[in-house]
Design an enzyme around this catalytic site. Structure first.
Site, PDB file in Angstrom:
ATOM      1  N   ASN A  84       0.849  -1.183   0.000  1.00  0.00           N
ATOM      2  CA  ASN A  84       0.000   0.000   0.000  1.00  0.00           C
ATOM      3  C   ASN A  84       0.889   1.239   0.000  1.00  0.00           C
ATOM      4  O   ASN A  84       1.912   1.271   0.694  1.00  0.00           O
ATOM      5  CB  ASN A  84      -0.906  -0.018   1.231  1.00  0.00           C
ATOM      6  CG  ASN A  84      -1.887  -1.185   1.210  1.00  0.00           C
ATOM      7  OD1 ASN A  84      -2.394  -1.543   0.157  1.00  0.00           O
ATOM      8  ND2 ASN A  84      -2.136  -1.784   2.366  1.00  0.00           N
ATOM      9  N   GLN A  91      -2.044   2.968   3.135  1.00  0.00           N
ATOM     10  CA  GLN A  91      -0.824   2.731   3.916  1.00  0.00           C
ATOM     11  C   GLN A  91      -0.962   3.373   5.293  1.00  0.00           C
ATOM     12  O   GLN A  91      -1.236   4.567   5.398  1.00  0.00           O
ATOM     13  CB  GLN A  91       0.399   3.312   3.184  1.00  0.00           C
ATOM     14  CG  GLN A  91       1.716   2.989   3.886  1.00  0.00           C
ATOM     15  CD  GLN A  91       2.932   3.497   3.109  1.00  0.00           C
ATOM     16  OE1 GLN A  91       2.805   4.296   2.165  1.00  0.00           O
ATOM     17  NE2 GLN A  91       4.112   3.042   3.510  1.00  0.00           N
ATOM     18  N   HIS A  97       6.642  -1.951   3.043  1.00  0.00           N
ATOM     19  CA  HIS A  97       6.394  -3.338   3.452  1.00  0.00           C
ATOM     20  C   HIS A  97       5.517  -4.016   2.422  1.00  0.00           C
ATOM     21  O   HIS A  97       4.655  -3.376   1.805  1.00  0.00           O
ATOM     22  CB  HIS A  97       5.751  -3.409   4.840  1.00  0.00           C
ATOM     23  CG  HIS A  97       4.520  -2.566   5.010  1.00  0.00           C
ATOM     24  ND1 HIS A  97       4.581  -1.207   5.217  1.00  0.00           N
ATOM     25  CD2 HIS A  97       3.201  -2.885   4.993  1.00  0.00           C
ATOM     26  CE1 HIS A  97       3.346  -0.731   5.326  1.00  0.00           C
ATOM     27  NE2 HIS A  97       2.497  -1.724   5.183  1.00  0.00           N
ATOM     28  N   HIS A  99       2.842  -7.006   2.078  1.00  0.00           N
ATOM     29  CA  HIS A  99       1.970  -7.982   2.725  1.00  0.00           C
ATOM     30  C   HIS A  99       1.990  -9.247   1.882  1.00  0.00           C
ATOM     31  O   HIS A  99       1.864  -9.174   0.652  1.00  0.00           O
ATOM     32  CB  HIS A  99       0.517  -7.485   2.733  1.00  0.00           C
ATOM     33  CG  HIS A  99       0.257  -6.250   3.525  1.00  0.00           C
ATOM     34  ND1 HIS A  99      -0.303  -6.275   4.771  1.00  0.00           N
ATOM     35  CD2 HIS A  99       0.455  -4.938   3.230  1.00  0.00           C
ATOM     36  CE1 HIS A  99      -0.448  -5.034   5.223  1.00  0.00           C
ATOM     37  NE2 HIS A  99       0.002  -4.198   4.304  1.00  0.00           N
TER      38      HIS A  99
END
Ligand code: 5GP
Ligand code: ZN
Length: 111
Positions: A84, A91, A97, A99
């Site tokens: 995101n 986000q 990051h 997922h």
């Protein structure tokens, strides 16, 4: 820097870590959205995909290969990888990051 994922990467916040090397750490999400839901992050602080630059290309490749390895280790045949970006992207933690979600079927388009 007051960044929760930097603190996880530095071992300052305990986490359910599933993989770590010199550049990357992976850990289970605190609020899982699927039977398997972990996050793969660079140890280096990068805010999001939107702030990547050319010098991060090796790091990105390492993250993608770590995702593949961890998905294989979890016997995931089909799974979803999401990053995101920014507020409209959903986000909530401003440290890049990915997922990795698996263990159930996903729908498209996402919400
Ligand atoms: P985002 O909404 O930024 O794409 O995703 C952030 C994710 O980080 C969320 O799924 C949230 O549950 C997870 N998260 C936030 N803080 C922590 C934490 O301290 N530990 C772990 N393991 N996950 C966290
Ligand atoms: Zn950070």
């Amino acid at each position: 820097m007051d960044c929760v994922f930097c603190k996880i990467a530095a071992g300052e916040i305990p986490t359910d870590k599933i993989y770590e090397d010199e550049y990357i750490i992976a850990f289970n999400d605190l609020d899982p959205q699927a039977p398997i839901h972990f996050l793969v992050i660079p140890k280096k602080h990068i805010t999001s995909l939107a702030t990547l630059d050319e010098s991060d290309s090796d790091l990105l490749a390492k993250i993608m290969l770590a995702i593949k390895k961890l998905a294989n280790e979890n016997n995931l045949e089909g799974y979803r990888v999401v990053t995101n970006i920014g507020e409209d992207g959903g986000q909530t933690v401003p440290h890049l990051h990915f997922h990795v979600l698996g263990g159930r079927a996903f729908h498209w388009p996402p919400g």
